[in-house]
Write a protein that holds these residues in place. Structure first.
Motif, PDB file in Angstrom:
ATOM      1  N   ASN A 129       0.817  -1.218   0.000  1.00 19.79           N
ATOM      2  CA  ASN A 129       0.000   0.000   0.000  1.00 19.79           C
ATOM      3  C   ASN A 129       0.850   1.267   0.000  1.00 19.79           C
ATOM      4  O   ASN A 129       0.536   2.248   0.665  1.00 19.79           O
ATOM      5  CB  ASN A 129      -0.962   0.018   1.198  1.00 19.79           C
ATOM      6  N   GLY A 130       1.953   1.213  -0.740  1.00 19.69           N
ATOM      7  CA  GLY A 130       2.814   2.382  -0.825  1.00 19.69           C
ATOM      8  C   GLY A 130       3.681   2.612   0.391  1.00 19.69           C
ATOM      9  O   GLY A 130       4.268   3.692   0.554  1.00 19.69           O
ATOM     10  N   SER A 131       3.794   1.611   1.249  1.00 27.99           N
ATOM     11  CA  SER A 131       4.545   1.768   2.489  1.00 27.99           C
ATOM     12  C   SER A 131       5.996   2.165   2.222  1.00 27.99           C
ATOM     13  O   SER A 131       6.660   1.613   1.352  1.00 27.99           O
ATOM     14  CB  SER A 131       4.522   0.450   3.292  1.00 27.99           C
ATOM     15  N   LYS A 132       6.481   3.135   3.007  1.00 26.42           N
ATOM     16  CA  LYS A 132       7.884   3.533   2.944  1.00 26.42           C
ATOM     17  C   LYS A 132       8.657   2.997   4.141  1.00 26.42           C
ATOM     18  O   LYS A 132       9.846   3.302   4.314  1.00 26.42           O
ATOM     19  CB  LYS A 132       7.987   5.055   2.860  1.00 26.42           C
ATOM     20  N   GLU A 133       8.008   2.200   4.976  1.00 29.59           N
ATOM     21  CA  GLU A 133       8.646   1.690   6.185  1.00 29.59           C
ATOM     22  C   GLU A 133       9.453   0.427   5.910  1.00 29.59           C
ATOM     23  O   GLU A 133      10.515   0.217   6.505  1.00 29.59           O
ATOM     24  CB  GLU A 133       7.598   1.408   7.261  1.00 29.59           C
ATOM     25  N   VAL A 134       8.949  -0.433   5.032  1.00 28.21           N
ATOM     26  CA  VAL A 134       9.598  -1.725   4.804  1.00 28.21           C
ATOM     27  C   VAL A 134      10.707  -1.578   3.767  1.00 28.21           C
ATOM     28  O   VAL A 134      10.444  -1.344   2.585  1.00 28.21           O
ATOM     29  CB  VAL A 134       8.572  -2.782   4.334  1.00 28.21           C
ATOM     30  N   GLU A 135      11.966  -1.710   4.201  1.00 29.82           N
ATOM     31  CA  GLU A 135      13.094  -1.654   3.283  1.00 29.82           C
ATOM     32  C   GLU A 135      13.621  -3.044   2.951  1.00 29.82           C
ATOM     33  O   GLU A 135      14.178  -3.255   1.880  1.00 29.82           O
ATOM     34  CB  GLU A 135      14.212  -0.802   3.875  1.00 29.82           C
TER      35      GLU A 135
END
Length: 207
Positions: free
Chosen positions: A109-115
């Protein structure tokens, strides 16, 4: 409806789709065992759906005096799953319970947390040994796919969609069983690597 408990007695339910706010998975186990027939589940808008869940797939069988006689492994009926709770799902107790999954879609969902996925999450994914289709969708900061995908020896379709930070496929190779590699809205580096695989994988799709 905050949990699935109101539906837990629907033993004939085979498909469930939910898109809402913060649904929890309590009540799911009874839909997947003890006569339940749920085989297709899609849950979006609930990024903590699986967090902290222990399906406890082993149950003690007791005689009339209440003494434990043996332990029986309870298997899940679920075959297809789409979720935006990748972090909660990829835990050993859950993936062991859901080992019959053949299709898994993980949504960021467009997450920027999971690298990147942790080693524990990568280990848990290995327990889904029946997977035939696997999709990663809209993880905007995900740098790389989980390691050891080549161990998923039943995997036939791998899809990577809207994951612009992934620049290459796993360094330890892909499953020899792979029949289709589908890459959409990803980096040019990843697309170029996929073009280099033409002829080694029967079907490669790029957009």
């Amino acid at each position: 409806m905050g949990t699935l408990e109101p539906l837990s007695n629907l033993s004939s339910l085979t498909r469930l789709e939910y898109c809402g706010h913060d649904l929890k998975c309590q009540g799911l186990r009874s839909l997947l065992t003890s006569g339940g027939q749920l085989n297709k589940l899609k849950v979006f808008g609930s990024p903590r759906f699986f967090v902290g869940w222990d399906p406890n797939p082993r149950r003690a069988l007791e005689d009339v005096e209440g003494e434990e006689q043996q332990t029986q492994l309870v298997s899940s009926t679920l075959r297809e799953l789409c979720t935006d709770d990748a972090a909660g799902l990829l835990a050993a107790p859950i993936c062991s319970f859901l080992s019959s999954l053949s299709e898994l879609g993980l949504r960021g969902n467009g997450s920027k947390e999971v690298e990147r996925f942790s080693k524990e999450q990568e280990d848990a994914l290995q327990l889904l040994s029946s997977l035939q289709e696997l999709e990663f969708w809209s993880f905007h900061n995900l740098q790389q796919l989980p390691a050891r995908l080549h161990n998923l020896t039943s995997l036939e379709i791998l899809s990577i969609s809207d994951c612009p930070a992934i620049s290459s496929l796993p360094s330890d190779d892909l499953p020899k069983s792979l029949q289709e590699l589908n890459v959409r809205y990803c980096s040019e580096e990843l697309k170029q690597q996929c073009r280099g695989l033409v002829g080694t994988i029967p079907r490669i799709i790029q957009h």
